[in-house]
Design a protein around this motif. Structure first.
Motif, PDB file in Angstrom:
ATOM      1  N   ALA A 139      11.381  18.900 -50.208  1.00  0.00           N
ATOM      2  CA  ALA A 139      10.231  18.978 -49.301  1.00  0.00           C
ATOM      3  C   ALA A 139      10.143  20.342 -48.627  1.00  0.00           C
ATOM      4  N   LEU A 140      10.252  21.395 -49.442  1.00  0.00           N
ATOM      5  CA  LEU A 140      10.198  22.761 -48.911  1.00  0.00           C
ATOM      6  C   LEU A 140       8.752  23.225 -48.792  1.00  0.00           C
ATOM      7  N   PRO A 141       8.435  23.953 -47.732  1.00  0.00           N
ATOM      8  CA  PRO A 141       7.062  24.460 -47.584  1.00  0.00           C
ATOM      9  C   PRO A 141       6.756  25.546 -48.597  1.00  0.00           C
ATOM     10  N   GLU A 142       5.478  25.743 -48.878  1.00  0.00           N
ATOM     11  CA  GLU A 142       5.090  26.805 -49.818  1.00  0.00           C
ATOM     12  C   GLU A 142       5.294  28.173 -49.169  1.00  0.00           C
ATOM     13  N   ASP A 143       5.454  29.190 -50.019  1.00  0.00           N
ATOM     14  CA  ASP A 143       5.795  30.527 -49.538  1.00  0.00           C
ATOM     15  C   ASP A 143       4.597  31.459 -49.466  1.00  0.00           C
ATOM     16  N   GLY A 144       3.439  30.947 -49.698  1.00  0.00           N
ATOM     17  CA  GLY A 144       2.279  31.820 -49.813  1.00  0.00           C
ATOM     18  C   GLY A 144       1.911  31.956 -51.280  1.00  0.00           C
ATOM     19  N   LEU A 145       0.654  32.013 -51.557  1.00  0.00           N
ATOM     20  CA  LEU A 145       0.193  32.000 -52.944  1.00  0.00           C
ATOM     21  C   LEU A 145      -0.336  33.356 -53.381  1.00  0.00           C
ATOM     22  N   THR A 146       0.115  34.414 -52.737  1.00  0.00           N
ATOM     23  CA  THR A 146      -0.356  35.754 -53.052  1.00  0.00           C
ATOM     24  C   THR A 146       0.561  36.419 -54.062  1.00  0.00           C
ATOM     25  N   LEU A 147      -0.009  36.893 -55.159  1.00  0.00           N
ATOM     26  CA  LEU A 147       0.783  37.613 -56.153  1.00  0.00           C
ATOM     27  C   LEU A 147       1.166  38.988 -55.617  1.00  0.00           C
ATOM     28  N   SER A 148       2.324  39.477 -56.040  1.00  0.00           N
ATOM     29  CA  SER A 148       2.807  40.763 -55.550  1.00  0.00           C
ATOM     30  C   SER A 148       2.033  41.935 -56.137  1.00  0.00           C
ATOM     31  N   GLY A 149       1.387  41.729 -57.287  1.00  0.00           N
ATOM     32  CA  GLY A 149       0.707  42.814 -57.979  1.00  0.00           C
ATOM     33  C   GLY A 149       1.629  43.610 -58.876  1.00  0.00           C
ATOM     34  N   MET A 150       2.927  43.295 -58.842  1.00  0.00           N
ATOM     35  CA  MET A 150       3.906  44.008 -59.647  1.00  0.00           C
ATOM     36  C   MET A 150       4.499  43.134 -60.747  1.00  0.00           C
ATOM     37  N   SER A 151       4.217  41.835 -60.705  1.00  0.00           N
ATOM     38  CA  SER A 151       4.869  40.927 -61.646  1.00  0.00           C
ATOM     39  C   SER A 151       4.122  39.599 -61.638  1.00  0.00           C
TER      40      SER A 151
END
Length: 305
Positions: free
Chosen positions: A47-59
């Motif tokens: 039940a871990l929260p999400e970390d954000g759905l933004t791609l780094s742009g590097m990978s």
């Protein structure tokens, strides 16, 4: 600090009279396909929260590193390299079509992905255990290291103590979190969620001694097939952390995967430091007593005069 690596739990800090064999993970990165099923299974079970759905742009990797809410992290490492020999499947396994296609697409030089699912190493000599002032971190009967978040006071001492940079404090409340190797599942005879979900058996769970034997055979198989860069990481009980409960088969240098090449338990020198501090304190106290005695002697002579 810690005891022997091997079947017995590390550090001898379990209270079980007859503890079960020490268990862990062997992650064979040569068959990882980067599906991230382990990440998803870990988050769902714990039940871990999400970390954000933004791609780094590097990978293609959007989680980027382990953290308080990412206890499993699949690294995507893109390399442009000369054509390499094909990586054979483990003994008795069917060759993956995805791997065959990637190996045939090379030409003079080819693009290859090094994919690896990283996790807390559950060290034999765990510095996080040494520095925790509340007992929030403890060694289980399986030889793994677990954080009890309800006891954690948010001091953060464990964060710099970890030689792998695994532990992180959650910004919302300051408490530290990391992989528990699914202690709740182990306690009822189940394997960790990430290993259960891995479709290629890149993440293998079991008694640590058996995993080390299996890993050595796999490295030999890869070397015989011409994959000379295959190596084990974190398996050696004689290394700077006494060996890890989660160790890896890598296809390049550890630094390529963001792993320290020669990790050392950060509390290694604490006993010597305390001895030196004690000697310095004793010397200071002795000097003060001598000064006090000399002063008393002078004052006594002055009074008699």
């Amino acid at each position: 600090m810690a005891g022997d690596a091997g079947s017995a739990p590390a550090a001898g800090d379990t209270l079980e009279p007859e503890p079960p064999p020490r268990v862990g993970f062997f992650t064979d990165t040569s068959v990882c396909i980067g599906c991230k099923a382990c990440e998803v299974a870990c988050k769902e079970w714990n039940a871990l929260p999400e970390d954000g759905l933004t791609l780094s742009g590097m990978s293609y990797d959007n989680t980027q590193q382990l953290g308080a809410s990412t206890w499993r992290h699949v690294a995507f490492i893109e390399q442009s390299a000369p054509a390499a020999p094909p990586v054979p499947a483990p003994e008795g396994r069917t060759e993956l079509p995805v791997a065959e296609a990637a190996q045939s697409a090379g030409g003079d030089g080819e693009l290859r992905w090094l994919m690896a699912s990283d996790v807390c190493k559950h060290c034999t000599h765990a510095a996080c255990l040494d520095v925790c002032p509340t007992g929030s971190l403890f060694r289980t009967e399986f030889g793994t290291v677990v954080v009890q978040e309800d006891i954690c006071n948010g001091c953060g001492y464990c964060v710099p103590a970890c030689p792998y940079g695994v532990i992180e404090q959650r910004p919302s409340d300051g408490r530290a979190f990391k992989c528990t190797l699914c202690y709740d599942r182990l306690s009822v005879g189940q394997e960790p969620a990430c290993a259960k979900a891995c479709p290629t058996e890149s993440i293998q769970f079991g008694p640590l001694d058996e995993l080390r034997e299996r890993a050595a055979l796999r490295v030999d198989q890869l070397h015989q097939a011409g994959v000379s860069d295959a190596r084990l990481y974190g398996h050696d009980p004689a290394d700077g952390v006494g060996g890890d409960s989660a160790f890896f088969l890598l296809l390049d240098e550890p630094e390529v995967y963001g792993l320290p090449p020669d990790p050392v338990v950060t509390t290694r020198d604490l006993p010597a430091m305390w001895r030196h501090a004690g000697a310095a304190a004793a010397s200071l106290l002795g000097g003060c007593l001598l000064a006090f005695a000399a002063s008393s002697t002078r004052n006594g002579k002055g009074t008699r005069a």
